[in-house]
Scaffold this active site. Structure first.
Site, short mmCIF file in Angstrom:
data_model
loop_
_atom_site.label_atom_id
_atom_site.label_comp_id
_atom_site.label_asym_id
_atom_site.label_seq_id
_atom_site.Cartn_x
_atom_site.Cartn_y
_atom_site.Cartn_z
N LYS A 134 -106.90 92.08 1.16
CA LYS A 134 -105.83 92.83 1.59
C LYS A 134 -104.66 92.80 0.16
CE LYS A 134 -106.05 91.84 6.32
NZ LYS A 134 -105.42 90.86 7.35
N GLY A 159 -105.73 93.43 15.90
CA GLY A 159 -105.99 93.65 17.06
C GLY A 159 -106.96 95.04 17.04
N1 LIG Z 1 -110.32 94.03 14.48
C1 LIG Z 1 -108.89 94.10 13.68
O1 LIG Z 1 -107.95 93.40 14.26
C2 LIG Z 1 -108.87 94.73 12.34
C3 LIG Z 1 -107.78 94.77 11.68
C4 LIG Z 1 -107.86 95.48 10.42
C5 LIG Z 1 -109.10 95.90 9.94
N2 LIG Z 1 -110.31 95.65 10.65
C6 LIG Z 1 -111.38 96.13 10.19
O2 LIG Z 1 -112.11 97.04 10.73
C7 LIG Z 1 -113.54 97.16 10.63
C8 LIG Z 1 -114.19 96.81 12.07
O3 LIG Z 1 -113.83 95.71 12.70
P1 LIG Z 1 -114.42 95.44 14.07
O4 LIG Z 1 -113.53 94.11 14.44
O5 LIG Z 1 -114.49 96.50 14.94
O6 LIG Z 1 -115.80 94.75 13.71
P2 LIG Z 1 -117.22 94.54 14.46
O7 LIG Z 1 -116.81 94.48 16.01
O8 LIG Z 1 -117.94 93.31 13.71
O9 LIG Z 1 -117.73 96.03 14.49
C9 LIG Z 1 -118.60 96.52 13.19
C10 LIG Z 1 -119.34 97.59 13.56
O10 LIG Z 1 -120.06 98.19 12.56
C11 LIG Z 1 -121.10 98.41 12.73
N3 LIG Z 1 -122.25 98.18 11.35
C12 LIG Z 1 -122.48 97.14 10.60
N4 LIG Z 1 -122.99 97.42 9.45
C13 LIG Z 1 -123.02 98.84 9.46
C14 LIG Z 1 -123.75 99.69 8.55
N5 LIG Z 1 -124.44 99.32 7.62
N6 LIG Z 1 -123.59 101.22 8.66
C15 LIG Z 1 -123.11 101.46 9.88
N7 LIG Z 1 -122.48 100.59 10.95
C16 LIG Z 1 -122.46 99.20 10.66
C17 LIG Z 1 -121.76 97.24 13.55
O11 LIG Z 1 -122.97 97.65 14.00
P3 LIG Z 1 -123.75 96.74 15.31
O12 LIG Z 1 -122.85 97.16 16.43
O13 LIG Z 1 -125.17 97.36 15.32
O14 LIG Z 1 -123.64 95.37 14.97
C18 LIG Z 1 -120.70 97.30 14.60
O15 LIG Z 1 -120.64 98.46 15.35
C19 LIG Z 1 -113.60 95.70 9.69
O16 LIG Z 1 -114.02 96.01 8.43
C20 LIG Z 1 -112.38 95.06 9.91
O17 LIG Z 1 -112.28 94.31 8.74
C21 LIG Z 1 -110.12 95.14 11.84
C1 LIG Z 2 -111.97 93.36 19.84
O1 LIG Z 2 -113.02 93.73 20.31
C2 LIG Z 2 -114.19 92.84 20.37
C3 LIG Z 2 -115.52 93.22 20.51
O2 LIG Z 2 -115.28 94.11 21.85
C4 LIG Z 2 -113.68 91.59 21.13
O3 LIG Z 2 -114.65 90.75 21.12
C5 LIG Z 2 -112.46 90.95 20.62
O4 LIG Z 2 -112.02 89.91 21.67
C6 LIG Z 2 -111.19 92.07 20.69
N1 LIG Z 2 -110.29 91.72 20.05
C7 LIG Z 2 -109.12 91.77 20.56
C8 LIG Z 2 -107.80 90.96 19.82
O5 LIG Z 2 -108.75 92.47 21.67
#
Ligand SMILES: NC(=O)c1ccc[n+]([C@@H]2O[C@H](COP(=O)([O-])OP(=O)(O)OC[C@H]3O[C@@H](n4cnc5c(N)ncnc54)[C@H](OP(=O)(O)O)[C@@H]3O)[C@@H](O)[C@H]2O)c1
Ligand SMILES: *[C@@H]1O[C@H](CO)[C@@H](O)[C@H](O)[C@H]1NC(C)=O
Length: 376
Positions: free
Chosen positions: A239, A356
């Protein structure tokens, strides 16, 4: 009615929440004369694409079906016999996404949204930009790899949005960009950009032990499955790099000094997550408690921050005045202080939930809507 065609790469926590937001906001978007049309969705193995990208879009019913399937662990490919869609697998995925980008880039336009956590999407994104498409990223990796890639990705600044890569839904990138474009030079940015580390550092002030607090953070679901992925500081460093590059520093990740909160001897190659949590962490308690005490004697508190000042960028523990926006931080909020000519004595402060699926996906959706002027 203006149509914004969207292809979503990544269908995890954020990608699915985005699809749900798109469905839930139909009415709101219609009032603004906008319609988001999702033409394709990828997971790590497959791409589901509508039969005819010029004319068709996935129904809301099918978008929600994809979300349900993915949330119980089924791959997207399990929906391949749902009719009126094409399925591409493995190496064909990249090729086909680029095909679609070429086709729609010169006709209706297309937004490719990267909600993956992969290094591999950068190739698609670079091509998409060349093919006059727009890109929106939640994924930090494409922007934090080679400087060359970064420069190409942002070469058409109107075509890219990446607000959710820093501080999730908080308007960090937009605020910095506004200050810079107004001609107000930013000379320092200091921020607590990890919800986990923000929580841990503020809890330590009450005299709790580091090991207790990290275990509590894990219990609250604030940490990665292996908390060392938070404690090593690399996510904060990515970041910080995105912010530093936005400020014009031509640096790469390995040029940022990153302080890990555990030594190599307690790393993943030396012990399991369980061992680390049950006994590794405890060996750090005295060292951290001592730092907290010294800070307190100086009238300060300890925070884990990124600091960008002049041409320097580093990430790690720092003493900060108790009575400052960062010093007052409690819980898992992100806080960022921006100092410029206009915001010299009283910094521009952005604070709020910095993680989140919901807030992140909302930030991604706002980024897509922000591109509407490029669509017909
Ligand atoms: N969650 C948060 O709070 C948050 C906040 C800010 C930024 N982010 C960023 O947002 C992004 C997504 O986060 P997330 O929590 O949703 O992650 P996640 O649950 O691990 O989801 C990642 C998704 O990307 C897919 N994927 C992996 N490699 C790929 C590729 N080469 N081509 C196409 N799809 C691919 C995965 O496929 P499969 O389902 O087949 O494994 C999965 O569906 C990350 O980069 C994270 O750093 C997240
Ligand atoms: C975000 O989504 C993932 C996958 O559904 C889940 O495991 C996780 O608990 C969620 N996170 C929050 C903070 O809701």
């Amino acid at each position: 009615m203006k149509s914004i065609r969207v292809l979503v790469v990544g269908c995890g926590g954020v990608g699915r929440q985005l699809l749900q937001h798109i469905v839930n906001c139909r009415h709101l978007h219609a009032k603004q004369n906008l319609a988001l049309r999702v033409v394709g969705v990828c997971d790590s193995r497959s791409l589901l694409l509508v039969d005819n990208v010029d004319e068709m879009e996935f129904s809301d019913e099918f978008l929600l079906k994809m979300c349900r399937a993915k949330s119980v662990g089924s791959p997207l490919a399990s929906l391949s016999d749902s009719g009126q869609l094409l399925v591409f697998e493995n190496l064909k995925v990249k090729e086909k996404v680029i095909d679609v980008a070429g086709l729609l880039g010169r006709s209706t336009g297309l937004v490719i949204v990267d909600c993956s956590a992969s290094f591999e999407t950068v190739e698609i994104l670079l091509q998409a930009i060349d093919l006059s498409c727009c890109i929106v990223l939640a994924n930090k990796k494409p922007l934090t790899s080679k400087m060359d890639d970064y420069e190409k990705l942002i070469s058409k600044f109107r075509h890219i949005r990446f607000e959710s890569t820093v501080g999730a839904g908080l308007p960090v990138i937009a605020s910095i960009t506004r200050v810079l474009t107004s001609g107000d030079p930013i000379y320092r940015i200091i921020g607590s950009l990890s919800g986990t580390l923000g929580y841990v550092m503020s809890e330590l002030e009450a005299g709790k032990l580091f090991s207790q607090v990290v275990n509590a953070a894990k219990g609250l679901g604030y940490t990665e499955p292996d908390p060392r992925d938070d404690l090593n500081g690399m996510d904060v460093a990515r970041k910080a790099l995105i912010i530093a590059r936005l400020l014009g520093l031509k640096i790469s990740l390995d040029e940022i000094k990153v302080e890990s909160l555990y030594p190599n001897e307690l790393g993943p190659s030396s012990m399991s997550t369980e061992e680390f949590l049950s006994r590794g962490l405890q060996s750090l308690d005295l060292y951290i408690a001592d730092k907290v005490r010294v800070a307190s004697l100086n009238g300060n508190v300890l925070r884990y921050v990124c600091m960008i000042e002049g041409s320097r960028c580093h990430v790690g523990l720092q003493e900060l005045p108790k009575d400052s926006p960062l010093g007052r931080l409690r819980g898992s909020d992100n806080v960022i202080e921006i100092y410029s000519r206009c915001y010299k004595n009283s910094p521009l402060v952005i604070q709020g939930a910095g993680a989140g699926n919901d807030t992140t996906a909302a930030g991604v959706l706002a980024d897509i809507i922000d591109l509407q002027d490029l669509f017909v």
